[in-house]
Motif scaffolding. Sequence first.
Motif, PDB file in Angstrom:
ATOM      1  N   LEU A  47       1.036  -1.117   0.034  1.00  0.00           N
ATOM      2  CA  LEU A  47      -0.170   0.249  -0.576  1.00  0.00           C
ATOM      3  C   LEU A  47       1.004   0.804   0.138  1.00  0.00           C
ATOM      4  CD1 LEU A  47      -2.570  -1.059   2.734  1.00  0.00           C
ATOM      5  CD2 LEU A  47      -2.744  -0.630   0.656  1.00  0.00           C
ATOM      6  N   ALA A  48       0.264   2.485  -0.707  1.00  0.00           N
ATOM      7  CA  ALA A  48       1.316   3.392  -0.949  1.00  0.00           C
ATOM      8  C   ALA A  48       0.434   5.045  -0.641  1.00  0.00           C
ATOM      9  CB  ALA A  48       1.630   3.633  -2.073  1.00  0.00           C
ATOM     10  N   TRP A  49       1.140   5.729  -0.025  1.00  0.00           N
ATOM     11  CA  TRP A  49      -0.309   6.901   0.095  1.00  0.00           C
ATOM     12  C   TRP A  49       0.498   8.205   0.188  1.00  0.00           C
ATOM     13  CZ3 TRP A  49      -1.000   8.468   6.102  1.00  0.00           C
ATOM     14  CH2 TRP A  49      -1.424   9.442   5.890  1.00  0.00           C
ATOM     15  N   THR A  59      -1.244  10.304  -8.092  1.00  0.00           N
ATOM     16  CA  THR A  59      -1.998   9.977  -9.200  1.00  0.00           C
ATOM     17  C   THR A  59      -1.205   8.627  -9.133  1.00  0.00           C
ATOM     18  OG1 THR A  59      -0.273  11.258 -10.136  1.00  0.00           O
ATOM     19  CG2 THR A  59      -1.793  12.510  -9.712  1.00  0.00           C
ATOM     20  N   LEU A  60      -1.866   7.719 -10.043  1.00  0.00           N
ATOM     21  CA  LEU A  60      -0.361   7.209 -10.838  1.00  0.00           C
ATOM     22  C   LEU A  60       0.221   6.907 -10.988  1.00  0.00           C
ATOM     23  CD1 LEU A  60      -4.206   5.116 -11.520  1.00  0.00           C
ATOM     24  CD2 LEU A  60      -2.308   3.966  -9.557  1.00  0.00           C
ATOM     25  N   ALA A  61       0.645   8.354 -11.695  1.00  0.00           N
ATOM     26  CA  ALA A  61       1.514   8.305 -12.409  1.00  0.00           C
ATOM     27  C   ALA A  61       2.620   9.316 -11.522  1.00  0.00           C
ATOM     28  CB  ALA A  61       1.355   9.931 -13.700  1.00  0.00           C
ATOM     29  N   ARG A  62       1.972   9.439 -10.400  1.00  0.00           N
ATOM     30  CA  ARG A  62       3.495   9.492  -9.313  1.00  0.00           C
ATOM     31  C   ARG A  62       3.797   8.477  -8.284  1.00  0.00           C
ATOM     32  NH1 ARG A  62       2.319  15.410  -6.125  1.00  0.00           N
ATOM     33  NH2 ARG A  62       4.026  14.403  -5.320  1.00  0.00           N
ATOM     34  N   MET A  78      -4.535   0.419  -7.800  1.00  0.00           N
ATOM     35  CA  MET A  78      -5.370   0.821  -8.353  1.00  0.00           C
ATOM     36  C   MET A  78      -5.707   1.303  -6.815  1.00  0.00           C
ATOM     37  SD  MET A  78      -8.504  -1.842  -7.991  1.00  0.00           S
ATOM     38  CE  MET A  78      -8.040  -2.097  -9.530  1.00  0.00           C
ATOM     39  N   ASN A  79      -6.642   2.450  -6.993  1.00  0.00           N
ATOM     40  CA  ASN A  79      -7.160   3.244  -5.842  1.00  0.00           C
ATOM     41  C   ASN A  79      -7.550   2.332  -4.686  1.00  0.00           C
ATOM     42  OD1 ASN A  79      -9.460   2.758  -8.010  1.00  0.00           O
ATOM     43  ND2 ASN A  79     -10.427   3.548  -5.604  1.00  0.00           N
ATOM     44  N   ALA A  80      -6.928   2.433  -3.510  1.00  0.00           N
ATOM     45  CA  ALA A  80      -7.969   1.940  -2.512  1.00  0.00           C
ATOM     46  C   ALA A  80      -8.994   2.355  -1.055  1.00  0.00           C
ATOM     47  CB  ALA A  80      -5.936   1.058  -1.341  1.00  0.00           C
ATOM     48  N   GLY A  81      -7.956   2.398   0.679  1.00  0.00           N
ATOM     49  CA  GLY A  81      -9.528   3.029   0.739  1.00  0.00           C
ATOM     50  C   GLY A  81      -9.696   3.846   0.821  1.00  0.00           C
ATOM     51  N   PRO A 233      -9.852  12.094 -10.307  1.00  0.00           N
ATOM     52  CA  PRO A 233      -9.249  12.884  -9.440  1.00  0.00           C
ATOM     53  C   PRO A 233      -8.029  11.918  -8.827  1.00  0.00           C
ATOM     54  CG  PRO A 233     -11.777  12.025  -8.953  1.00  0.00           C
ATOM     55  CD  PRO A 233     -11.135  11.221 -11.156  1.00  0.00           C
ATOM     56  N   ALA A 234      -7.346  13.743  -7.649  1.00  0.00           N
ATOM     57  CA  ALA A 234      -6.886  13.315  -6.834  1.00  0.00           C
ATOM     58  C   ALA A 234      -6.784  11.800  -5.744  1.00  0.00           C
ATOM     59  CB  ALA A 234      -5.733  14.040  -5.845  1.00  0.00           C
ATOM     60  N   LEU A 235      -5.560  11.057  -5.806  1.00  0.00           N
ATOM     61  CA  LEU A 235      -6.066   9.855  -4.782  1.00  0.00           C
ATOM     62  C   LEU A 235      -5.655  10.404  -3.884  1.00  0.00           C
ATOM     63  CD1 LEU A 235      -5.678   7.399  -7.534  1.00  0.00           C
ATOM     64  CD2 LEU A 235      -7.756   8.078  -7.275  1.00  0.00           C
ATOM     65  N   GLY A 236      -6.282   9.367  -2.705  1.00  0.00           N
ATOM     66  CA  GLY A 236      -4.768   8.789  -1.395  1.00  0.00           C
ATOM     67  C   GLY A 236      -4.681   7.413  -0.958  1.00  0.00           C
TER      68      GLY A 236
END
Length: 245
Positions: A47-49, A59-62, A78-81, A233-236
């Motif tokens: 997991l990455a935040w 973002t997935l690019a970052r 993919m986006n998680a929690g 949209p920006a992801l957590g």
Amino acid sequence: MGLAGAGAVLAAGAARLADDPPCRIETFEGARFTVCAYRPERHELRLAWRDRSGAPLRTLARLAKHLGPEADSVRFAMNAGMYEPDLSPVGLHVEQGRLLRPLNTADAAGNFYLKPNGVFFVGNDGRAAVATAEAYARRTRSPAWATQSGPMLLVGGELHPRIQPDGASRLVRNGVGAGPDGEALFVISEGPVSFGKLARFFRDGLGCKDALYLDGTVSQLWAPRQGRRDRGPALGPMVVVLDRG
């Protein structure tokens, strides 16, 4: 190793990749879903935040840039929690055994708080599981990785009691289901679907007994071998699965 031997190794590697695609498309009740598998004996899950400076990855690019050379081993991400406006996790978040956010058992409005909500987690043995937040709270062992979201889609093979069979809300949605051998199936719809259809796909299409909703509207997938990296949209929190070295 001679050229012939090297060629055989490369051919074997190519055959293995062809036989073990990271993601596949399935159709269920007229809707298309992308299904990406995590198998603990073959893959590594993280997991990455935040990046190394402590800033949200966003973002997935970052995320790809954050991984550096390891990005070449990514099967999918993919986006998680679910997350707050500042992109911090709403609930539990564990990375490499470190508790970064505690379990959230509060009552409030919104999908996250539609009880039972739940936790996706991976133990130190690599086995993945999905549990209600209440069941997770009774655990005595800390996981290696964990993210909290809500609502649960399936609990013991039964649809969440508040989920309608095919409600009016239709969004691109994603979620995760647990398999019997510690594997996990991550799913993102290829078009707007209801909660009920996503839950039934996990149960009737994939054979999962426990599944957790991750999000809708913001749902995004990075699948390098499919040439796909969604924007939105920006992801957590994000989940990333890599081939083992």
